[in-house]
Design an enzyme around this catalytic site. Structure first.
Site, PDB file in Angstrom:
ATOM      1  CG  ASP A 161      -1.483  -4.281   5.771  1.00 37.65           C
ATOM      2  OD1 ASP A 161      -2.447  -3.500   5.765  1.00 37.65           O
ATOM      3  OD2 ASP A 161      -0.648  -4.305   6.698  1.00 37.65           O
ATOM      4  CG  ASP A 188      -5.472  -4.857   7.483  1.00 35.40           C
ATOM      5  OD1 ASP A 188      -6.287  -4.926   8.426  1.00 35.40           O
ATOM      6  OD2 ASP A 188      -5.234  -3.814   6.865  1.00 35.40           O
ATOM      7  CE1 TYR A 191      -6.548  -4.945   2.900  1.00 38.17           C
ATOM      8  CE2 TYR A 191      -5.305  -6.874   3.568  1.00 38.17           C
ATOM      9  CZ  TYR A 191      -5.428  -5.505   3.468  1.00 38.17           C
ATOM     10  OH  TYR A 191      -4.431  -4.686   3.946  1.00 38.17           O
ATOM     11  CG  ASN A 226      -7.844  -1.205   8.575  1.00 40.63           C
ATOM     12  OD1 ASN A 226      -6.662  -1.552   8.616  1.00 40.63           O
ATOM     13  ND2 ASN A 226      -8.423  -0.836   7.441  1.00 40.63           N
ATOM     14  CG  HIS A 311      -3.130  -2.828  11.399  1.00 40.80           C
ATOM     15  ND1 HIS A 311      -2.586  -3.700  10.484  1.00 40.80           N
ATOM     16  CD2 HIS A 311      -3.984  -2.035  10.695  1.00 40.80           C
ATOM     17  CE1 HIS A 311      -3.098  -3.463   9.283  1.00 40.80           C
ATOM     18  NE2 HIS A 311      -3.939  -2.452   9.391  1.00 40.80           N
ATOM     19  CG  HIS A 321      -3.425   4.439   6.467  1.00 37.25           C
ATOM     20  ND1 HIS A 321      -4.797   4.521   6.505  1.00 37.25           N
ATOM     21  CD2 HIS A 321      -3.123   3.431   5.603  1.00 37.25           C
ATOM     22  CE1 HIS A 321      -5.308   3.599   5.701  1.00 37.25           C
ATOM     23  NE2 HIS A 321      -4.324   2.934   5.146  1.00 37.25           N
ATOM     24  CG  HIS A 348      -3.080   1.033   8.719  1.00 36.84           C
ATOM     25  ND1 HIS A 348      -4.274   0.480   8.289  1.00 36.84           N
ATOM     26  CD2 HIS A 348      -3.367   2.320   9.076  1.00 36.84           C
ATOM     27  CE1 HIS A 348      -5.226   1.380   8.387  1.00 36.84           C
ATOM     28  NE2 HIS A 348      -4.705   2.510   8.853  1.00 36.84           N
ATOM     29  CB  VAL A 349       1.504   2.460   5.455  1.00 33.64           C
ATOM     30  CG1 VAL A 349       1.986   3.200   4.211  1.00 33.64           C
ATOM     31  CG2 VAL A 349       0.947   3.432   6.471  1.00 33.64           C
ATOM     32  CG  HIS A 350      -1.452  -1.300   1.519  1.00 35.64           C
ATOM     33  ND1 HIS A 350      -2.654  -1.310   0.860  1.00 35.64           N
ATOM     34  CD2 HIS A 350      -1.716  -1.759   2.773  1.00 35.64           C
ATOM     35  CE1 HIS A 350      -3.600  -1.751   1.666  1.00 35.64           C
ATOM     36  NE2 HIS A 350      -3.044  -2.029   2.840  1.00 35.64           N
TER      37      HIS A 350
END
Length: 477
Positions: A161, A188, A191, A226, A311, A321, A348-350
């Site tokens: 990410d 990711d 962006y 995503n 991801h 999420h 995915h999870v920041h």
């Protein structure tokens, strides 16, 4: 009642044996710019020279590390798709011709995307390469991995990410100082999908120029997230992953995959499996069939370390999420345990989070354990979706912290996995504390295959035999 109490104490003590009790870090970072770097910033600048190659990046090009795929873009005209390379700087003995393509996204027209497969490389060797022509030619280098071997040491970086903010730049620069040899990227990238119309393509270009300082010199092993889907009916763009697939090739055919979004490679002593969280993966789908066969091909005698990239995390205690990985867990977790996967990295999870070794494979809706339980055969799950994108941090964790969660913190950073031999690797998560690189979470990862008692005894016996056979004979009376 006593039986329930005994079970609870046993469960708690097992988690304690796996490490310290679960920790939710109390660290709170001060604000650091979480906005995309302006287009005029020098880290996004176009290289000097007419039609000079830009957005240069490499990835592994085959199954075992004897090839690379070199990719770049020329903005003004097609130019040359040649890669010239050799063992000495400025002396390029071999020339390979690549391919050329471009694409449109809304009204944006990409530059000319060059991709060149360079094969037949020597292991553990530094190569110098040149792309472009005349005054616009650019020179880089890369190092090939050691030959596939159970005791080959190798250091991976793990990033997810990323985006293109000042936090992203901080993560990238700290990673580059880590000494790692390649990146396992868990989805990711740019962006760019946070923009509209032609700006989507523009931000793919700027991302490529931002990360070139690393990607031109060492392979990044890509997986899609995503933000790579880019499904925009209002722009007439309904073909998922178009930008990603056009720009970032993967060696999927080398592992008999039918799709670039899921594939496998072997590198040094690691077998790395890349899965696609946003492609069909349930029973009888192409990804399911492929993974079933790929697990059968894993040879822990040659590549003892088995690593999976995806991801969406399977185990996550953040409000962001939460439970999104449940369908993939129910599809594949039993395989992860059966084949003793060492570690699974997700994004995915920041935020950052690490689990203990746990599984929930016995629950089947109508019976079995309803919660994850300690399982020494299960992987460790690590979420590293903290690269630095403009969406910001996922700072709200679920309370209380689940028993399966070992450590969690909402900060930006990257990880490294330093494989020492077939039995041990050293893992670090490095927090970007307002621009400083701080090792915040670390542990020794014991190999699931060679770390078992039987394999350890076999290893010690073979090692003893080799020592005896190599020792000169001396008679004793």
């Amino acid at each position: 009642m006593l039986l329930c109490l005994f079970f609870s104490l046993s469960l708690f003590s097992t988690f304690i044996d796996n490490g310290s009790a679960g920790i939710t870090s109390a660290f709170v970072r001060t604000q650091f710019p979480s906005v995309d770097i302006p287009l005029e910033n020098e880290v996004l600048s176009v290289p000097n020279g007419y039609n000079a190659p830009q957005q240069v990046h490499i990835t592994q090009g085959d199954y075992d590390g004897e090839a690379v795929i070199i990719s770049w873009v020329t903005a003004d005209e097609p130019g040359s798709s040649e890669v010239r390379y050799g063992l000495s700087e400025g002396k390029y003995d071999v020339t390979v011709e690549g391919t050329l393509n471009n694409y449109t996204f809304y009204k944006y027209e990409s530059g000319y995307i060059h991709q060149c497969l360079v094969t037949g490389l020597q292991y553990d060797t530094k190569y110098y390469y040149e792309i472009g022509k005349g005054d616009s030619a650019r020179n880089f280098w890369f190092e090939t991995p050691p030959k596939v071997d159970p005791d080959a040491s190798y250091k991976f970086g793990i990033i997810g990410d990323l985006g293109q903010t000042y936090n992203s730049l901080s993560t990238l620069q700290h990673y580059m100082a880590s000494g790692a040899k390649s990146v396992l990227f868990v989805g990711d990238l740019s962006y760019a999908d946070r923009y509209q119309y032609n700006d989507v393509g523009v931000r793919w270009d700027t991302f490529g120029r931002l990360v070139e300082q690393s990607t031109a010199y060492q392979p990044w092993i890509w997986s899609a997230g995503n933000h790579e889907i880019e499904y925009f009916p209002y722009m007439g763009e309904v073909v998922p992953f178009r930008s990603f697939l056009s720009r970032y090739p993967t060696p999927y055919r080398a592992s008999k995959s039918s799709n670039p979004l899921w594939y496998a490679i072997r590198r040094a002593s690691a077998h790395i499996i890349v899965l696609s969280s946003y492609s069909p993966f349930v029973k009888y789908t192409p990804q399911w069939h492929w993974l079933k066969q790929e697990f059968k091909k894993v040879n822990r005698e040659k590549t003892p370390w088995l690593i999976v990239l995806m991801h969406v995390p399977i185990y996550n205690s953040n409000e962001a999420h939460f439970m999104e990985g449940e369908s993939m867990r129910s599809s594949y977790e039993r395989w992860f345990v059966k084949y003793k996967v060492d570690v699974i990295f997700a994004g995915h999870v920041h935020a950052y989070e690490r689990s203990y070794r746990i599984s929930n494979i016995h629950y089947n809706v109508s019976g079995g354990d309803a919660y994850p339980v300690p399982d020494k055969k299960a992987p460790i799950y690590i979420t590293v979706g903290d690269g630095g994108n403009s969406e910001g941090l996922a700072s709200k964790f679920r309370d209380p912290q689940p028993e399966y969660s070992a450590f969690r913190e909402a900060s930006y950073g990257h990880s490294t996995l330093d494989i020492k031999n077939r039995t041990h690797a050293i893992y670090h998560w490095n927090r970007n504390d307002d621009g400083n690189n701080i090792t915040t979470d670390s542990f020794t990862l014991h190999n699931q295959y060679w770390g078992s008692g039987l394999r350890r005894r076999k290893l010690n016996k073979n090692h003893l035999n080799s020592v005896i056979s190599e020792r000169p004979f001396t008679a004793r009376f």
